[in-house]
Design an enzyme around this catalytic site. Sequence first.
Site: not given
Length: 349
Positions: A43, A126, A144, A198, A205
């Site tokens: 992370e 986060y 995030d 996205c 899309c």
Amino acid sequence: MKTKKQNADFLYVGRKLLDWYQIHGRDLPFRKTSDPYKIWICEIIFQQTRIEQGLNHYRNFIERFPDVQTLASSQTDDVLLYWKGLGYYSRALNLHKAALQIINDFDGVFPTEHDDILKLKGVGKYTAAAVSSICFGKHIAAVDGNFYRVLSRVFADDFDISNSKAFHYFSELALKMMPENEAGHFNEAMMDLGSEICKPRNPLCESCPLNKECLAFNLGKIPNFPVKTKKVKATDLELHYSFVEFEGQFLIRQRKDDFIWKKLYEFPIEFPVEWEQFITKQKTIAHKLTHKNLTIQISHIRLESQDVFTEFASENGFTIINEEESHLKSFPKPLENYLTNLFKNTSNV
């Protein structure tokens, strides 16, 4: 228009996202483990590094520092060396300090509670949420930039993501979508959707599993979301370095930890005025940091006296190294690039 999320069935959208993730989720090495140490490392690495760029760094870092005990007992220079190429070196320094925290405050065992994880150096909301949900099943959203983007678009929500309350606002919205006992998978699904589909620019899309529910897409307003009004103005900063060499050796010194490029190595900043006659070339480099525009001038000084070279190093706290030794040190990116080009040109002579 504040929000149109009342038109969506939150849990239905969340389950659609999970169904998509079950089939299309990325096959990543850190998803084959629930070890909080490894999830924490990944992370931190991928906070500001794209997956494809950071995977080898992740593997190498975990191989060198396989557990928190190894990381905590290692030298700072060694940690920085294995972070080389990732940038934002403060992340590596914070990892090292946090590992020491775990040893000293938690008896060497990675904490299991969200609030304790949040106390670790360099761990924000986060990261604490991601580790808590993925490793310990806590029902919490790891919000995030991907969350802001996806949720803003799906619900055509114009809540300003630069607002100090944005994390809480979008956390509450995400929790409405999150099925029970699926927090880890839900958070990872949202990360994948934001990274792969996205996207900030040119989102895919037509391939999105949520396009039927996405209000921004159906209203033709994808470019309008997310809304962000506050922009931090970058400041200009000039730096002057001197690459001082004598017969293939040169001078470096480790930076302190009170400004940019903490604990990385740099060249001398000042030199005696009489050395100007030994300047063989000068180079100006433009480099951007998050909130700073740097202009860096490097003067290449080739000394003719070893005594002058070693005396200056001794009196001013510089280390004398050669090309081979420099590969074991970590430099700011513009200085690293300068050395790379210098050695490459030298080898071609």
